[in-house]
Motif scaffolding. Structure first.
Motif, mmCIF file in Angstrom:
data_model
loop_
_atom_site.group_PDB
_atom_site.id
_atom_site.type_symbol
_atom_site.label_atom_id
_atom_site.label_comp_id
_atom_site.label_asym_id
_atom_site.label_seq_id
_atom_site.Cartn_x
_atom_site.Cartn_y
_atom_site.Cartn_z
ATOM 1 N N HIS A 30 0.841 -1.194 0.000
ATOM 2 C CA HIS A 30 0.000 0.000 0.000
ATOM 3 C C HIS A 30 0.879 1.248 0.000
ATOM 4 N N CYS A 31 0.618 2.115 -0.978
ATOM 5 C CA CYS A 31 1.411 3.342 -1.106
ATOM 6 C C CYS A 31 0.571 4.408 -1.809
ATOM 7 N N ASN A 32 0.517 5.602 -1.231
ATOM 8 C CA ASN A 32 -0.196 6.726 -1.833
ATOM 9 C C ASN A 32 -1.647 6.375 -2.187
ATOM 10 N N LYS A 33 -2.300 5.689 -1.271
ATOM 11 C CA LYS A 33 -3.711 5.310 -1.398
ATOM 12 C C LYS A 33 -3.982 4.342 -2.559
ATOM 13 N N SER A 34 -2.937 3.695 -3.045
ATOM 14 C CA SER A 34 -3.079 2.677 -4.084
ATOM 15 C C SER A 34 -2.403 1.389 -3.628
ATOM 16 N N VAL A 35 -2.701 0.304 -4.344
ATOM 17 C CA VAL A 35 -2.162 -1.008 -3.983
ATOM 18 C C VAL A 35 -1.344 -1.556 -5.154
ATOM 19 N N TYR A 36 -0.143 -2.047 -4.826
ATOM 20 C CA TYR A 36 0.767 -2.538 -5.856
ATOM 21 C C TYR A 36 1.227 -3.953 -5.505
ATOM 22 N N PRO A 37 1.047 -4.911 -6.406
ATOM 23 C CA PRO A 37 1.485 -6.279 -6.127
ATOM 24 C C PRO A 37 2.991 -6.445 -6.291
ATOM 25 N N PHE A 38 3.579 -7.250 -5.415
ATOM 26 C CA PHE A 38 4.997 -7.584 -5.474
ATOM 27 C C PHE A 38 5.161 -9.097 -5.554
ATOM 28 N N TYR A 39 6.169 -9.518 -6.276
ATOM 29 C CA TYR A 39 6.550 -10.935 -6.353
ATOM 30 C C TYR A 39 7.787 -11.127 -5.498
ATOM 31 N N ILE A 40 7.744 -12.095 -4.565
ATOM 32 C CA ILE A 40 8.823 -12.330 -3.602
ATOM 33 C C ILE A 40 9.414 -13.713 -3.843
ATOM 34 N N TYR A 41 10.742 -13.820 -3.843
ATOM 35 C CA TYR A 41 11.395 -15.080 -4.183
ATOM 36 C C TYR A 41 12.795 -15.109 -3.594
ATOM 37 N N ARG A 42 13.437 -16.270 -3.642
ATOM 38 C CA ARG A 42 14.799 -16.393 -3.134
ATOM 39 C C ARG A 42 15.784 -15.722 -4.077
ATOM 40 N N LYS A 43 16.796 -15.083 -3.509
ATOM 41 C CA LYS A 43 17.802 -14.413 -4.327
ATOM 42 C C LYS A 43 18.542 -15.381 -5.235
ATOM 43 N N ASP A 44 18.709 -16.622 -4.781
ATOM 44 C CA ASP A 44 19.434 -17.603 -5.596
ATOM 45 C C ASP A 44 18.528 -18.322 -6.587
ATOM 46 N N GLN A 45 17.261 -17.897 -6.672
ATOM 47 C CA GLN A 45 16.282 -18.433 -7.625
ATOM 48 C C GLN A 45 15.870 -19.880 -7.345
ATOM 49 N N GLN A 46 16.263 -20.434 -6.211
ATOM 50 C CA GLN A 46 15.868 -21.794 -5.857
ATOM 51 C C GLN A 46 14.430 -21.797 -5.336
ATOM 52 N N GLU A 97 18.031 -13.324 2.282
ATOM 53 C CA GLU A 97 17.922 -14.397 1.290
ATOM 54 C C GLU A 97 16.730 -14.207 0.351
ATOM 55 N N LEU A 98 15.997 -13.118 0.555
ATOM 56 C CA LEU A 98 14.823 -12.851 -0.285
ATOM 57 C C LEU A 98 14.999 -11.559 -1.079
ATOM 58 N N GLN A 99 14.331 -11.490 -2.205
ATOM 59 C CA GLN A 99 14.225 -10.244 -2.931
ATOM 60 C C GLN A 99 12.838 -10.166 -3.561
ATOM 61 N N ALA A 100 12.496 -8.981 -4.047
ATOM 62 C CA ALA A 100 11.141 -8.775 -4.571
ATOM 63 C C ALA A 100 11.146 -7.663 -5.603
ATOM 64 N N HIS A 101 10.134 -7.698 -6.457
ATOM 65 C CA HIS A 101 9.932 -6.594 -7.397
ATOM 66 C C HIS A 101 8.437 -6.462 -7.701
ATOM 67 N N PRO A 102 8.007 -5.252 -8.058
ATOM 68 C CA PRO A 102 6.587 -5.047 -8.375
ATOM 69 C C PRO A 102 6.218 -5.703 -9.704
ATOM 70 N N VAL A 103 4.976 -6.178 -9.774
ATOM 71 C CA VAL A 103 4.489 -6.853 -10.977
ATOM 72 C C VAL A 103 3.133 -6.284 -11.376
ATOM 73 N N ALA A 104 2.619 -6.748 -12.507
ATOM 74 C CA ALA A 104 1.321 -6.277 -13.004
ATOM 75 C C ALA A 104 0.200 -6.651 -12.038
ATOM 76 N N LYS A 105 -0.935 -5.993 -12.197
ATOM 77 C CA LYS A 105 -2.073 -6.189 -11.299
ATOM 78 C C LYS A 105 -2.535 -7.649 -11.288
ATOM 79 N N LEU A 106 -2.871 -8.116 -10.094
ATOM 80 C CA LEU A 106 -3.326 -9.493 -9.915
ATOM 81 C C LEU A 106 -4.829 -9.597 -9.695
ATOM 82 N N ARG A 107 -5.501 -8.472 -9.719
ATOM 83 C CA ARG A 107 -6.943 -8.438 -9.503
ATOM 84 C C ARG A 107 -7.583 -7.503 -10.545
ATOM 85 N N GLY A 108 -8.860 -7.676 -10.780
ATOM 86 C CA GLY A 108 -9.609 -6.746 -11.601
ATOM 87 C C GLY A 108 -9.411 -6.917 -13.097
ATOM 88 N N LYS A 109 -9.876 -5.926 -13.847
ATOM 89 C CA LYS A 109 -9.867 -5.998 -15.306
ATOM 90 C C LYS A 109 -8.465 -6.012 -15.898
#
Length: 256
Positions: A122-138, A222-234
């Motif tokens: 949640h940021c600036n009254k909006s919602v942004y999805p993030f994908y979270i995964y291991r840094k070593d890609q395992q 051991e984790l990293q993340a980045h924002p991704v496209a919307k997971l809900r709605g149109k």
């Protein structure tokens, strides 16, 4: 919370491949894969997808199970459908107390292997999805509980599971910041060297204590993340491979 995951076939097969048993892998592909919804580039637990779990009764050869645990005492299909939306996650702090989970916590633990999971920031009254995964890609080994439910109306057996959650680490606190929820939370991620302990049988109070000690936050570094496209709605693109591609939103960058 953990209501959204990515689970590729390779991640789901990682434990079987670790044993170097190609015959088992071929058998999984031939006999089990057709009954799953794999690959899942993105899936919500509320869709109740069918995945592979590695159970304490079959630690090296997976079983097909539906996301959303249904306790054995559920009386009918209507009650089952009402129940399983509330059991996608199991709070690790209370799994040995809550009626929905205590039998599974004592007798039916399993591991779910995924590529990563999604949370909303949640940021600036909006919602942004993030994908979270291991840094070593395992793959992430998620602690889970399972249960077999027999439908009294049809006699059919439904194998179901719930992902165990715990308090989120400081990295997750930067992402999972919904002001309306107590948090942050995150799934229980088992380090490789501790996976077998989650599947160990429980015979006494010391065994319960050993399981509870595994329910803890995963190391931040051991984790990293980045924002991704919307997971809900149109704007949601669906279960497509590009769903985990990074998207540049006008929000501060989150780093581990």
């Amino acid at each position: 919370m953990c209501y959204d995951i990515k689970a590729s076939l390779e991640a789901q097969l990682s434990r079987a491949r670790r044993k170097n048993d190609e015959h088992a892998v071929e058998e999984i592909l031939e006999k089990l894969l057709p009954f799953t919804d794999l690959p899942l580039f993105h899936s919500s637990g509320f869709n109740h997808p069918d995945l592979l779990i590695y159970t304490d009764r079959s630690p090296n050869f997976p079983e097909v199970a539906t996301w959303g645990l249904v306790p054995h005492w559920v009386k009918n299909e209507a009650a089952m459908k009402k129940q399983w939306n509330n059991t996608l996650n199991a709070r690790g702090e209370t799994i040995f107390e809550k009626s929905s989970f205590r039998d599974a916590a004592k007798n039916h633990r399993c591991i779910l292997y995924v590529d990563g999971f999604f949370e909303h920031h949640h940021c600036n009254k909006s919602v942004y999805p993030f994908y979270i995964y291991r840094k070593d890609q395992q793959p992430l080994a998620l602690a889970a509980l399972y249960s077999e439910w027999t439908n009294p109306e049809t006699g059919g057996i439904l194998n179901t599971f719930s992902i165990v959650s715990t308090q989120g680490n400081s990295f997750m606190a930067k992402i999972h910041n919904n002001p309306k929820l107590e948090g942050p939370r995150m799934p229980v991620i088992l380090p490789t060297e501790l996976e077998e302990k989650w599947l160990n049988p429980i015979n006494d109070a010391l065994d319960i204590k050993a399981i509870k000690e595994l329910i803890r936050e995963y190391p931040d570094n051991e984790l990293q993340a980045h924002p991704v496209a919307k997971l809900r709605g149109k704007q949601y693109a669906g279960n497509v491979e590009t769903i985990t591609d990074e998207v540049d939103y006008p929000i501060p960058k989150i780093t581990g």
